[in-house]
Design a protein around this motif. Structure first.
Motif, PDB file in Angstrom:
ATOM      1  N   GLU A  14      14.476  -8.109  91.676  1.00 19.42           N
ATOM      2  CA  GLU A  14      14.385  -9.533  91.377  1.00 19.42           C
ATOM      3  C   GLU A  14      13.608  -9.845  90.105  1.00 19.42           C
ATOM      4  O   GLU A  14      13.281 -10.996  89.843  1.00 19.42           O
ATOM      5  CB  GLU A  14      13.707 -10.254  92.545  1.00 19.42           C
ATOM      6  N   LEU A  15      13.306  -8.840  89.307  1.00 23.67           N
ATOM      7  CA  LEU A  15      12.520  -9.072  88.087  1.00 23.67           C
ATOM      8  C   LEU A  15      13.292  -9.960  87.111  1.00 23.67           C
ATOM      9  O   LEU A  15      14.509  -9.865  87.009  1.00 23.67           O
ATOM     10  CB  LEU A  15      12.183  -7.745  87.414  1.00 23.67           C
ATOM     11  N   PRO A  16      12.592 -10.834  86.377  1.00 26.36           N
ATOM     12  CA  PRO A  16      13.267 -11.682  85.389  1.00 26.36           C
ATOM     13  C   PRO A  16      13.896 -10.846  84.276  1.00 26.36           C
ATOM     14  O   PRO A  16      13.478  -9.717  84.016  1.00 26.36           O
ATOM     15  CB  PRO A  16      12.147 -12.560  84.828  1.00 26.36           C
ATOM     16  N   TRP A  17      14.848 -11.430  83.579  1.00 28.43           N
ATOM     17  CA  TRP A  17      15.585 -10.706  82.532  1.00 28.43           C
ATOM     18  C   TRP A  17      14.673 -10.276  81.389  1.00 28.43           C
ATOM     19  O   TRP A  17      14.929  -9.296  80.708  1.00 28.43           O
ATOM     20  CB  TRP A  17      16.734 -11.562  81.992  1.00 28.43           C
ATOM     21  N   HIS A  18      13.582 -10.991  81.149  1.00 32.34           N
ATOM     22  CA  HIS A  18      12.717 -10.713  80.007  1.00 32.34           C
ATOM     23  C   HIS A  18      11.607  -9.710  80.320  1.00 32.34           C
ATOM     24  O   HIS A  18      10.759  -9.450  79.475  1.00 32.34           O
ATOM     25  CB  HIS A  18      12.105 -12.013  79.480  1.00 32.34           C
ATOM     26  N   TYR A  19      11.596  -9.128  81.492  1.00 33.64           N
ATOM     27  CA  TYR A  19      10.544  -8.201  81.890  1.00 33.64           C
ATOM     28  C   TYR A  19      10.412  -7.022  80.926  1.00 33.64           C
ATOM     29  O   TYR A  19       9.323  -6.711  80.462  1.00 33.64           O
ATOM     30  CB  TYR A  19      10.818  -7.701  83.312  1.00 33.64           C
ATOM     31  N   GLU A  20      11.507  -6.373  80.594  1.00 31.08           N
ATOM     32  CA  GLU A  20      11.464  -5.189  79.735  1.00 31.08           C
ATOM     33  C   GLU A  20      11.070  -5.550  78.310  1.00 31.08           C
ATOM     34  O   GLU A  20      10.266  -4.867  77.679  1.00 31.08           O
ATOM     35  CB  GLU A  20      12.817  -4.461  79.728  1.00 31.08           C
ATOM     36  N   VAL A  21      11.640  -6.620  77.782  1.00 28.54           N
ATOM     37  CA  VAL A  21      11.343  -7.024  76.405  1.00 28.54           C
ATOM     38  C   VAL A  21       9.875  -7.437  76.285  1.00 28.54           C
ATOM     39  O   VAL A  21       9.178  -7.027  75.349  1.00 28.54           O
ATOM     40  CB  VAL A  21      12.275  -8.174  75.968  1.00 28.54           C
ATOM     41  N   ARG A  22       9.389  -8.200  77.237  1.00 26.46           N
ATOM     42  CA  ARG A  22       7.989  -8.629  77.204  1.00 26.46           C
ATOM     43  C   ARG A  22       7.048  -7.427  77.359  1.00 26.46           C
ATOM     44  O   ARG A  22       6.004  -7.371  76.714  1.00 26.46           O
ATOM     45  CB  ARG A  22       7.730  -9.653  78.293  1.00 26.46           C
ATOM     46  N   PRO A  67      20.393   0.080  74.326  1.00 31.42           N
ATOM     47  CA  PRO A  67      19.763   0.240  75.644  1.00 31.42           C
ATOM     48  C   PRO A  67      19.037  -1.017  76.119  1.00 31.42           C
ATOM     49  O   PRO A  67      19.117  -1.381  77.296  1.00 31.42           O
ATOM     50  CB  PRO A  67      18.770   1.381  75.444  1.00 31.42           C
ATOM     51  N   LEU A  68      18.353  -1.712  75.199  1.00 32.44           N
ATOM     52  CA  LEU A  68      17.670  -2.946  75.587  1.00 32.44           C
ATOM     53  C   LEU A  68      18.662  -4.010  76.020  1.00 32.44           C
ATOM     54  O   LEU A  68      18.440  -4.719  77.006  1.00 32.44           O
ATOM     55  CB  LEU A  68      16.801  -3.455  74.437  1.00 32.44           C
ATOM     56  N   ALA A  69      19.756  -4.130  75.281  1.00 31.58           N
ATOM     57  CA  ALA A  69      20.780  -5.123  75.637  1.00 31.58           C
ATOM     58  C   ALA A  69      21.411  -4.807  76.993  1.00 31.58           C
ATOM     59  O   ALA A  69      21.626  -5.712  77.806  1.00 31.58           O
ATOM     60  CB  ALA A  69      21.848  -5.184  74.550  1.00 31.58           C
ATOM     61  N   VAL A  70      21.687  -3.541  77.247  1.00 30.03           N
ATOM     62  CA  VAL A  70      22.294  -3.158  78.530  1.00 30.03           C
ATOM     63  C   VAL A  70      21.358  -3.475  79.682  1.00 30.03           C
ATOM     64  O   VAL A  70      21.775  -4.014  80.711  1.00 30.03           O
ATOM     65  CB  VAL A  70      22.682  -1.661  78.517  1.00 30.03           C
ATOM     66  N   ILE A  73      21.229  -7.411  79.960  1.00 28.61           N
ATOM     67  CA  ILE A  73      22.496  -8.022  80.389  1.00 28.61           C
ATOM     68  C   ILE A  73      22.858  -7.624  81.820  1.00 28.61           C
ATOM     69  O   ILE A  73      23.258  -8.459  82.626  1.00 28.61           O
ATOM     70  CB  ILE A  73      23.629  -7.652  79.410  1.00 28.61           C
ATOM     71  N   LEU A  74      22.701  -6.336  82.135  1.00 31.04           N
ATOM     72  CA  LEU A  74      23.068  -5.868  83.476  1.00 31.04           C
ATOM     73  C   LEU A  74      21.943  -6.059  84.491  1.00 31.04           C
ATOM     74  O   LEU A  74      22.123  -5.748  85.660  1.00 31.04           O
ATOM     75  CB  LEU A  74      23.473  -4.391  83.425  1.00 31.04           C
ATOM     76  N   ASN A  75      20.785  -6.537  84.027  1.00 30.82           N
ATOM     77  CA  ASN A  75      19.629  -6.727  84.890  1.00 30.82           C
ATOM     78  C   ASN A  75      19.310  -5.452  85.672  1.00 30.82           C
ATOM     79  O   ASN A  75      19.139  -5.467  86.882  1.00 30.82           O
ATOM     80  CB  ASN A  75      19.829  -7.918  85.832  1.00 30.82           C
ATOM     81  N   ALA A  76      19.242  -4.343  84.938  1.00 30.30           N
ATOM     82  CA  ALA A  76      18.974  -3.043  85.555  1.00 30.30           C
ATOM     83  C   ALA A  76      17.554  -3.010  86.116  1.00 30.30           C
ATOM     84  O   ALA A  76      16.651  -3.668  85.610  1.00 30.30           O
ATOM     85  CB  ALA A  76      19.142  -1.935  84.523  1.00 30.30           C
ATOM     86  N   GLN A  77      17.375  -2.232  87.161  1.00 33.43           N
ATOM     87  CA  GLN A  77      16.058  -2.116  87.779  1.00 33.43           C
ATOM     88  C   GLN A  77      15.198  -1.159  86.973  1.00 33.43           C
ATOM     89  O   GLN A  77      15.530   0.007  86.809  1.00 33.43           O
ATOM     90  CB  GLN A  77      16.196  -1.614  89.211  1.00 33.43           C
ATOM     91  N   ILE A  78      14.096  -1.673  86.471  1.00 32.52           N
ATOM     92  CA  ILE A  78      13.148  -0.887  85.689  1.00 32.52           C
ATOM     93  C   ILE A  78      11.811  -0.928  86.410  1.00 32.52           C
ATOM     94  O   ILE A  78      11.325  -2.002  86.771  1.00 32.52           O
ATOM     95  CB  ILE A  78      13.000  -1.460  84.258  1.00 32.52           C
TER      96      ILE A  78
END
Length: 114
Positions: A14-22, A67-70, A73-78
């Motif tokens: 359920e993490l927001p889409w901006h989690y990885e970028v932030r 990789p960041l876009a994928v 966009i796919l809301n992968a679990q990180i």
């Protein structure tokens, strides 16, 4: 698993889409972010002008951006912030070196006040 992010506990799904970028922005230093941004901008301008060496710059931009876009966009679990995407950092720092190169090639009066 559960992840603490922004003062809230989220399920990893359920993490927001901006989690990885932030997470990336918070883990890098300010000079690295500025030079990396400058390098990305310089690389995009070089590609638009079709300058020599554009193939290598396109490869670096793809290595960083795809990789960041994928993941976004796919809301992968990180899990654990940015650790699973650390393989894009060499491309980011190579692009930062492009930014340093462009900055050092400016005429001295353009960026040094004295």
């Amino acid at each position: 698993g559960r992840v603490l992010y922004g003062g809230y506990i989220y399920s990893a799904a359920e993490l927001p889409w901006h989690y990885e970028v932030r997470s990336l922005l918070l883990q890098l230093t300010l000079p690295a972010l500025v030079l990396g941004g400058l390098g990305i901008l310089a690389a995009l301008l070089a590609l638009a002008k079709k300058e020599q060496g554009g193939g290598g710059l396109a490869l670096l931009l793809t290595w960083l951006g795809l990789p960041l876009a994928v993941v976004v966009i796919l809301n992968a679990q990180i899990y654990s912030a940015f650790r699973q995407l650390m393989f894009v950092l060499p491309a980011f720092f190579l692009l930062a070196s492009v930014g340093i190169d462009k900055l050092l090639r400016l005429p001295r009066r353009a960026w040094v006040p004295w």
